[in-house]
Design an enzyme around this catalytic site. Structure first.
Site, PDB file in Angstrom:
ATOM      1  N   PHE A  74      -5.596   8.175  -7.111  1.00 34.53           N
ATOM      2  CA  PHE A  74      -5.992   8.860  -7.738  1.00 34.53           C
ATOM      3  C   PHE A  74      -5.356   9.576  -8.915  1.00 34.53           C
ATOM      4  CE2 PHE A  74      -2.597  11.042  -5.563  1.00 34.53           C
ATOM      5  CZ  PHE A  74      -2.024  12.405  -6.617  1.00 34.53           C
ATOM      6  N   LYS A  79     -13.043  -0.381  -7.340  1.00 39.11           N
ATOM      7  CA  LYS A  79     -12.620   0.616  -5.852  1.00 39.11           C
ATOM      8  C   LYS A  79     -11.629   1.511  -5.861  1.00 39.11           C
ATOM      9  CE  LYS A  79     -11.541   1.895  -3.066  1.00 39.11           C
ATOM     10  NZ  LYS A  79     -10.865   3.250  -2.952  1.00 39.11           N
ATOM     11  N   GLU A 108     -11.380   7.421  -3.407  1.00 40.18           N
ATOM     12  CA  GLU A 108     -12.389   8.511  -3.036  1.00 40.18           C
ATOM     13  C   GLU A 108     -11.903  10.131  -3.166  1.00 40.18           C
ATOM     14  OE1 GLU A 108      -9.658   6.668  -1.722  1.00 40.18           O
ATOM     15  OE2 GLU A 108      -9.938   6.757   0.422  1.00 40.18           O
ATOM     16  N   ARG A 109     -10.620  10.539  -4.014  1.00 36.02           N
ATOM     17  CA  ARG A 109     -10.800  11.463  -3.892  1.00 36.02           C
ATOM     18  C   ARG A 109     -10.516  12.218  -5.567  1.00 36.02           C
ATOM     19  NH1 ARG A 109      -8.067  11.256   0.213  1.00 36.02           N
ATOM     20  NH2 ARG A 109      -5.891   9.957   0.431  1.00 36.02           N
ATOM     21  N   SER A 136       0.389   3.674  -3.011  1.00 32.94           N
ATOM     22  CA  SER A 136       1.571   3.230  -3.157  1.00 32.94           C
ATOM     23  C   SER A 136       1.737   2.359  -2.351  1.00 32.94           C
ATOM     24  CB  SER A 136       0.968   4.578  -1.961  1.00 32.94           C
ATOM     25  OG  SER A 136       0.106   4.300  -0.807  1.00 32.94           O
ATOM     26  N   CYS A 171       3.550   7.940 -11.554  1.00 31.24           N
ATOM     27  CA  CYS A 171       4.024   6.930 -11.606  1.00 31.24           C
ATOM     28  C   CYS A 171       5.314   6.556 -12.263  1.00 31.24           C
ATOM     29  CB  CYS A 171       2.908   5.546 -11.151  1.00 31.24           C
ATOM     30  SG  CYS A 171       2.989   5.189 -12.115  1.00 31.24           S
ATOM     31  N   GLU A 173       9.624   8.674  -2.103  1.00 29.63           N
ATOM     32  CA  GLU A 173       8.751   9.415  -3.225  1.00 29.63           C
ATOM     33  C   GLU A 173       7.937  10.651  -3.040  1.00 29.63           C
ATOM     34  OE1 GLU A 173       5.139   7.120  -4.062  1.00 29.63           O
ATOM     35  OE2 GLU A 173       5.379   7.459  -6.360  1.00 29.63           O
TER      36      GLU A 173
HETATM   37  P1  NAD Z   1      -2.771   5.659  -2.510  1.00 29.15           P
HETATM   38  O1  NAD Z   1      -2.344   3.398  -1.578  1.00 29.15           O
HETATM   39  O2  NAD Z   1      -3.310   6.396  -0.920  1.00 29.15           O
HETATM   40  O3  NAD Z   1      -3.353   4.487  -2.755  1.00 29.15           O
HETATM   41  C1  NAD Z   1      -4.705   3.945  -3.874  1.00 29.15           C
HETATM   42  C2  NAD Z   1      -6.080   3.289  -2.672  1.00 29.15           C
HETATM   43  O4  NAD Z   1      -5.753   2.805  -1.804  1.00 29.15           O
HETATM   44  C3  NAD Z   1      -7.155   4.066  -3.213  1.00 29.15           C
HETATM   45  O5  NAD Z   1      -8.273   3.613  -3.886  1.00 29.15           O
HETATM   46  C4  NAD Z   1      -7.637   3.640  -1.403  1.00 29.15           C
HETATM   47  O6  NAD Z   1      -8.964   3.546  -1.249  1.00 29.15           O
HETATM   48  C5  NAD Z   1      -6.727   3.303  -1.045  1.00 29.15           C
HETATM   49  N1  NAD Z   1      -6.380   3.175  -0.021  1.00 29.15           N
HETATM   50  C6  NAD Z   1      -5.567   4.170   0.414  1.00 29.15           C
HETATM   51  N2  NAD Z   1      -5.468   3.734   1.808  1.00 29.15           N
HETATM   52  C7  NAD Z   1      -5.977   2.451   2.128  1.00 29.15           C
HETATM   53  C8  NAD Z   1      -6.014   1.107   3.618  1.00 29.15           C
HETATM   54  N3  NAD Z   1      -5.008   1.935   4.551  1.00 29.15           N
HETATM   55  N4  NAD Z   1      -5.479   0.502   3.537  1.00 29.15           N
HETATM   56  C9  NAD Z   1      -6.461  -0.103   1.709  1.00 29.15           C
HETATM   57  N5  NAD Z   1      -6.792   1.094   0.828  1.00 29.15           N
HETATM   58  C10 NAD Z   1      -6.368   1.499   0.973  1.00 29.15           C
HETATM   59  O7  NAD Z   1      -2.107   5.366  -3.007  1.00 29.15           O
HETATM   60  P2  NAD Z   1      -2.590   6.922  -4.079  1.00 29.15           P
HETATM   61  O8  NAD Z   1      -2.275   8.201  -3.300  1.00 29.15           O
HETATM   62  O9  NAD Z   1      -4.452   7.134  -4.389  1.00 29.15           O
HETATM   63  O10 NAD Z   1      -1.785   7.747  -5.506  1.00 29.15           O
HETATM   64  C11 NAD Z   1      -0.652   7.464  -5.193  1.00 29.15           C
HETATM   65  C12 NAD Z   1       0.606   6.573  -5.751  1.00 29.15           C
HETATM   66  O11 NAD Z   1      -0.064   5.052  -6.989  1.00 29.15           O
HETATM   67  C13 NAD Z   1       1.797   6.885  -5.566  1.00 29.15           C
HETATM   68  O12 NAD Z   1       2.339   5.541  -5.131  1.00 29.15           O
HETATM   69  C14 NAD Z   1       1.816   6.956  -7.334  1.00 29.15           C
HETATM   70  O13 NAD Z   1       3.430   6.143  -7.759  1.00 29.15           O
HETATM   71  C15 NAD Z   1       1.368   5.224  -7.444  1.00 29.15           C
HETATM   72  N6  NAD Z   1       1.271   4.685  -8.669  1.00 29.15           N
HETATM   73  C16 NAD Z   1       1.351   3.468  -9.179  1.00 29.15           C
HETATM   74  C17 NAD Z   1       1.834   3.147 -10.314  1.00 29.15           C
HETATM   75  C18 NAD Z   1       2.264   2.034 -10.697  1.00 29.15           C
HETATM   76  O14 NAD Z   1       1.949   1.830 -12.005  1.00 29.15           O
HETATM   77  N7  NAD Z   1       3.057   1.781 -10.178  1.00 29.15           N
HETATM   78  C19 NAD Z   1       0.745   3.878 -11.153  1.00 29.15           C
HETATM   79  C20 NAD Z   1       0.118   5.578 -10.574  1.00 29.15           C
HETATM   80  C21 NAD Z   1      -0.091   5.506  -9.347  1.00 29.15           C
END
Ligand code: NAD
Length: 499
Positions: free
Chosen positions: A149, A173, A176-177, A226, A281, A384
């Protein structure tokens, strides 16, 4: 109230699964829209159509694909203001930050105009008598991008630019937020000349992600989010024989040496720690001053700067420093971690717990927090937080500070502030983290370098954007050819050196 469906075969279509998720306005806490959540059947149908469209797109010459990228650059610039507004409304970041989000994605599309250069193979003339040997980079077919998101424009663009320019079809994909900006980007791709079906945006949650991971046509999965989900996606995608690169969470340390310019370091910490409400991140979430005197002087500079931060909605004007976090759950998680820090003995020197904004009482705003005397066993150090909370861990020496960054399970980014070239060089060489800043707090590499973390911040091979992205989204084929004029000895049945 608006509805977001999916982008399939060049147009927005409504979902058919009957399942939706609420899209919140983080400033007010109200539900402002609904996004469709795809079923496995919807995902599989999108993939089948993408596979058909990919055949012609993959055969298009790379300069034509580069031209689509060039047109896309113009269109994103044209719609920058409109997109930034939508992005801020769904995500909560300020307009300048939203434009930065779009801009850093746009730069990768600019880089992808050079697809013909990136896709050039290698050639060895006369590797043997009449024999030439060459390699070519070919698209993988249908690939997927699953994005978080916090950068709803930048990260989708990081995924789709190289994947599409390399001749693949992509299933995106998004989170969804805040799904509206990725849908706008898909419409711009069509306007830029991308054939229908080559980019399919399938909105959804775990069901659609699992469908991506299990779909046999999809060849590669690029994920950002994450760490627990990155690890899950990496293992399931690779177990299914897919290429996977999965980027996870972070806990970025900034080391402040006694010789650093402390005003500059304090300014950098405030921007890198609290910008975008800490939902980056590459945010700095841990300050590591070296020596008690450095720590005291730094804290003294940080407190007034942090207390001056203006937290508010993006509509309140250009002096707003940051807006709300993305959901009520994110806000609750941040405040719970703050409570754990207090309970575990850290000193809360800027306390944002009672922050309230008149007229926005139900919004997801979180006041800025600064902790001092944080120790590595505390939850606020290990986890985090992804919010406007900066932890200060006082280190006795440079080696202690380095060890902190080295021992932490995350390894996305880190920075050192010093005037000493030797120390900076030693730090850059030894620290086991993917992206390093020297007097630069958020060292996000530009589009023509690559972006990626180490340890639990990244799983799989190759980084995002830069040359790595083209390597990730292509596979190499090597050809050995001999023409009749080179055949002088009749048939050869043995496996011999070409000398
Ligand atoms: P998230 O892991 O909750 O979601 C990321 C994606 O995974 C979304 O599209 C979501 O729909 C999907 N998802 C969520 N739960 C899932 C599940 N149980 N099974 C399958 N798919 C699932 O992350 P977020 O809250 O959207 O984003 C924030 C996180 O992303 C933070 O931890 C941040 O550090 C990280 N991030 C990392 C980078 C990098 O390059 N390392 C860059 C940006 C963000």
């Amino acid at each position: 109230m608006y509805e977001v469906g999916h982008w399939i075969n060049g147009k927005q279509v409504a979902g058919t699964s009957g399942r939706t998720a609420d899209i919140f306005n983080p400033h007010t806490g109200d539900v402002q829209g609904r996004v469709a959540l795809a079923s496995t059947a919807e995902l599989d149908a999108a993939v089948a159509a993408a596979a058909k469209a990919q055949v012609a797109w993959g055969a298009t010459n790379p300069q034509k694909r580069g031209r689509v990228m060039m047109a896309l650059v113009g269109l994103i610039n044209r719609d920058m203001d409109k997109m930034a507004e939508v992005l801020s409304r769904e995500h909560g970041k300020t307009i300048p930050d939203a434009k930065g989000d779009i801009q850093r994605g746009l730069e990768v599309i600019e880089y992808c105009i050079g697809a013909p250069q990136m896709l050039k193979g290698e050639f060895t003339d006369s590797a043997g008598p009449g024999i030439d040997m060459y390699s070519m980079r070919q698209p993988l077919g249908v690939v997927a991008g699953i994005t978080p998101f916090n950068f709803p424009a930048m990260i989708p663009l990081w995924k789709m630019g190289p994947a599409l320019a390399a001749g693949n079809a992509m299933i995106l994909k998004p989170s969804e937020r805040d799904p509206s900006v990725p849908m706008m980007l898909a419409a711009l791709c069509k306007e830029a000349g991308l054939p229908d079906g080559v980019l399919q945006v399938v909105n959804g949650d775990k069901e659609s992600v699992d469908a991506i991971l299990d779909n046999e046509t999809i060849q590669a999965v690029g994920f950002v989010g994450s760490t627990p989900i990155a690890q899950y996606i990496y293992s399931r995608a690779s177990a299914n024989g897919k290429r996977a690169q999965c980027f996870g969470g972070a806990k970025n340390h900034m080391i402040i040496m006694p010789d650093a310019d402390l005003d500059q370091a304090a300014d950098a910490l405030v921007g890198a720690g609290y910008g975008a409400a800490g939902e980056r991140c590459m945010a700095i979430s841990v300050a590591v001053p070296v020596g008690e005197a450095t720590a005291d002087a730094l804290i003294e500079r940080l407190i007034p700067r942090i207390e001056k931060l203006k937290v508010g909605p993006y509509t309140a004007g250009s002096d707003v420093d940051y807006g709300p976090v993305v959901t009520a759950a994110a806000k609750a998680n941040i405040l719970n971690l703050v409570e754990s820090g207090v309970a575990q003995g850290a000193k809360l020197v800027v306390d944002g717990r009672n922050f309230a904004l008149q007229g926005y009482e139900n919004g997801f705003f979180v006041g800025p927090h600064l902790f001092d005397h944080v120790t590595p066993d505390m939850d606020i150090y290990r986890k985090e937080i992804f919010g406007p909370v900066l932890s200060t861990v006082r280190a006795k020496s440079y080696e202690d500070a380095l060890k902190l960054a080295m021992d932490h399970e995350y390894g996305n980014g880190t920075a050192i502030f010093t005037r000493d070239g030797d120390t900076a060089r030693d730090f850059a060489n030894r620290v086991n983290v993917g992206m390093i800043g020297i007097n630069v707090p958020i060292p996000v590499p530009l589009a023509y370098h690559t972006f990626g973390g180490w340890k639990k911040s990244g799983f799989g091979d190759l980084n995002q954007h830069g040359p790595d992205a083209f390597r990730f989204y292509t596979r190499t084929k090597t050809i050995t050819s001999r023409w009749p004029s080179g055949i002088k000895e009749g048939s050869a049945f043995n496996f011999k050196a070409m000398d």
